[in-house]
Enzyme design. Sequence first.
Site, PDB file in Angstrom:
ATOM      1  CG  ASP A 298       5.726  -4.573   3.868  1.00 52.16           C
ATOM      2  OD1 ASP A 298       6.017  -5.670   3.356  1.00 52.16           O
ATOM      3  OD2 ASP A 298       6.272  -4.129   4.899  1.00 52.16           O
TER       4      ASP A 298
ATOM      5  NE  ARG B 257       7.115  -4.299   7.972  1.00 50.70           N
ATOM      6  CZ  ARG B 257       6.943  -5.617   8.110  1.00 50.70           C
ATOM      7  NH1 ARG B 257       6.180  -6.084   9.078  1.00 50.70           N
ATOM      8  NH2 ARG B 257       7.545  -6.468   7.311  1.00 50.70           N
TER       9      ARG B 257
ATOM     10  CE1 TYR C  46      11.651   1.512   1.218  1.00 47.89           C
ATOM     11  CE2 TYR C  46      13.911   1.569   2.013  1.00 47.89           C
ATOM     12  CZ  TYR C  46      12.884   0.902   1.377  1.00 47.89           C
ATOM     13  OH  TYR C  46      13.085  -0.373   0.903  1.00 47.89           O
TER      14      TYR C  46
ATOM     15  CG  ASP D 288       2.861  -2.733   8.973  1.00 42.68           C
ATOM     16  OD1 ASP D 288       2.075  -3.401   9.691  1.00 42.68           O
ATOM     17  OD2 ASP D 288       3.293  -3.151   7.890  1.00 42.68           O
TER      18      ASP D 288
END
Length: 226
Positions: free
Chosen positions: A42, A176, A70, A84
């Site tokens: 993203d 998310r 991540y 987010d």
Amino acid sequence: MEEPYGEVFLINKPLEWTSFDVVKKVRNALKIKKVGHAGTLDPLATGLLIVCAGKMTKQIDSFMGQEKEYTGTFELGSTTESFDLEQEVVPVADPSHLTESDVEKAISHFRGDILQIPPMHSAIKVGGKRVYEAARKGKVVQMEPRPVQVSVFELVKFENPTVHFRIVCSKGTYIRSLARDLGEALNVGAYMSSLCRTRIGGYKLSEAKELEPLIEEIKNRRNENL
């Protein structure tokens, strides 16, 4: 470029760039059409983006199928429509009473093989249409839970209301959505405030190049071959 040309680039995607922006930049520098990425990041995420060019675009699916790692942060006590910072932050509940033990206990429910509902603001297709297109029009699309695997969900540090995490997961996992689910489990809401992809399979962010120097390197190499 001589044919059959093929190359794989490991790039540290800059903040606020789309994955397609990076692909376009590489494509323009290479002066070839066959360039693609192996897994979207993203715009508000940074980190490892694998970009394949020429005959190596045939390897994109194999890269996409590998596990991802991540690091990042979740903010407790508020949420957003997209989970987010792309949407407005809305307060949910005061998280000040929560302890590190509370957060760790909640996180434990999201390790292993789980069912996850993707966010409405995502590129998944339902009925042949991208669900984010419906979300932008204020429409609600029924999203079905999908099986994903979260092999590691580590609470690195808790600085209330900020949760610092490290996650290792399968293809198709939405970080998310983990933020949303953690917030719901704690009854205070949550959203993802930062995200960095540090690994795809055996490829590490530490091996990646910054975008602008890489583009200069590609252009210089191309000019040398003219």
